[in-house]
Design an enzyme around this catalytic site. Structure first.
Site, short mmCIF file in Angstrom:
data_model
loop_
_atom_site.label_atom_id
_atom_site.label_comp_id
_atom_site.label_asym_id
_atom_site.label_seq_id
_atom_site.Cartn_x
_atom_site.Cartn_y
_atom_site.Cartn_z
N CYS A 130 -0.04 -8.03 2.96
CA CYS A 130 -0.12 -6.57 3.14
C CYS A 130 -1.35 -6.20 2.73
CB CYS A 130 1.06 -6.21 1.91
SG CYS A 130 0.46 -4.72 1.10
N GLU A 131 -1.77 -5.33 3.85
CA GLU A 131 -3.09 -4.60 3.73
C GLU A 131 -3.53 -3.68 2.56
OE1 GLU A 131 -4.25 -3.49 7.54
OE2 GLU A 131 -3.33 -1.16 7.20
N HIS A 132 -2.09 -3.15 2.17
CA HIS A 132 -2.24 -2.22 0.95
C HIS A 132 -2.56 -2.58 -0.38
CE1 HIS A 132 -0.06 0.11 4.10
NE2 HIS A 132 -1.14 0.78 4.05
N HIS A 133 -1.91 -3.73 -0.60
CA HIS A 133 -2.08 -4.45 -1.85
C HIS A 133 -2.61 -6.04 -2.01
CE1 HIS A 133 1.42 -1.50 -2.09
NE2 HIS A 133 0.78 -1.28 -3.24
N GLN A 171 3.76 -4.37 8.51
CA GLN A 171 4.47 -5.05 9.49
C GLN A 171 4.73 -4.28 10.79
OE1 GLN A 171 7.99 -6.45 7.22
NE2 GLN A 171 9.19 -6.20 9.05
N HIS A 199 8.15 -8.15 1.07
CA HIS A 199 6.96 -7.81 0.71
C HIS A 199 6.66 -7.88 -0.71
CE1 HIS A 199 5.77 -5.33 4.39
NE2 HIS A 199 6.80 -5.85 4.86
N CYS A 201 4.71 -7.19 -2.53
CA CYS A 201 4.08 -5.73 -3.48
C CYS A 201 5.36 -4.92 -3.76
CB CYS A 201 3.26 -4.96 -2.57
SG CYS A 201 3.84 -4.43 -1.08
ZN LIG Z 1 2.08 -3.66 -0.05
#
Ligand SMILES: [Zn+2]
Length: 242
Positions: A130-133, A171, A199, A201
């Protein structure tokens, strides 16, 4: 099938609706719901000016910095190899799909059997990040196409999924990138992909919901037709026992 995480406002409408100084804060609040409208992974022009070895060296220093900041003792036998290990893993493994050289070669064949029905490769194991976390995404991808005369080796579909998965991802974008790539390779719009993934996260932190998974889908060409779409989903749901 449905999109668990609805696509929210595109970044352009976000820009239009909010003052600039609020944008960073808003994106932070939106967290993993923020999705760029672009199918391409956002990369800088100079992304490949540094060699992999140079990148590993720099990332190693940065990871060391993070661990030091957390107060960890990097002289401990168990920890001293971690910065290098993480740097190598980022560049050579889990983010190796950022490099265009890693893209699977497009070897296609003519469809000798005149098989004009749908071909579905289901339950393709998917490991992404996941590119956010920067936490793992683990799931399965299901890919289908209707040949217009050209076919592709079955393992090629797995390799294409794996190539785009080995990037920092959302995703929705991953699903679209897989479809777009296969459309180019096969020379047809008639490609579909469904991804069902957990995910970490969401599962291991934040809301900590172990059970939930995210389902995304992208349908091209004839797969937009409800009947073809239903056939595709029926194939995916077939109980295959060996
Ligand atoms: Zn994430």
């Amino acid at each position: 099938m449905y999109l668990c995480k609805p696509k929210l406002k595109s970044s352009t409408s976000l820009n239009r609706n909010m003052k600039n100084d609020n944008i960073d804060e808003t994106i932070d609040e939106m967290g993993d719901a923020f999705v760029s409208p672009n199918t391409d992974t956002p990369m800088r022009e100079d992304a490949f000016e540094k060699s992999d070895a140079e990148k590993i060296e720099i990332i190693q220093q940065n990871v060391k910095e993070i661990m030091n900041t957390l107060g960890l003792d990097l002289t401990d036998d168990s920890l001293k190899g971690t910065p290098k290990r993480v740097a190598k893993m980022f560049v050579n493994e889990i983010f190796s799909g950022l490099h265009p050289d890693e893209k699977p070669k497009a070897s296609t064949f003519q469809n000798k059997y005149k098989y004009g029905e749908m071909l579905v490769e289901k339950n393709i194991t998917l490991y992404s990040t996941c590119e956010h976390h920067l936490l793992p995404i683990v799931g399965r991808a299901h890919v289908g196409y209707i040949s217009n005369g050209t076919v592709v080796g079955l393992s090629k579909m797995n390799r294409i999924v794996d190539y785009y998965a080995k990037r920092p991802q959302v995703q929705e974008r991953l699903t679209m990138q897989i479809v777009k790539e296969l459309q180019e390779v096969l020379g047809t719009e008639d490609v579909a992909c469904v991804i069902d993934a957990k995910h970490l996260c969401v599962n291991s932190r934040g809301i900590r919901d172990i059970e939930s998974s995210t389902v995304t889908s992208e349908y091209g060409g004839r797969f937009k037709d409800p009947e073809a779409r239903r056939d595709f989903l029926d194939y995916i749901n077939l109980d295959t026992e060996f």
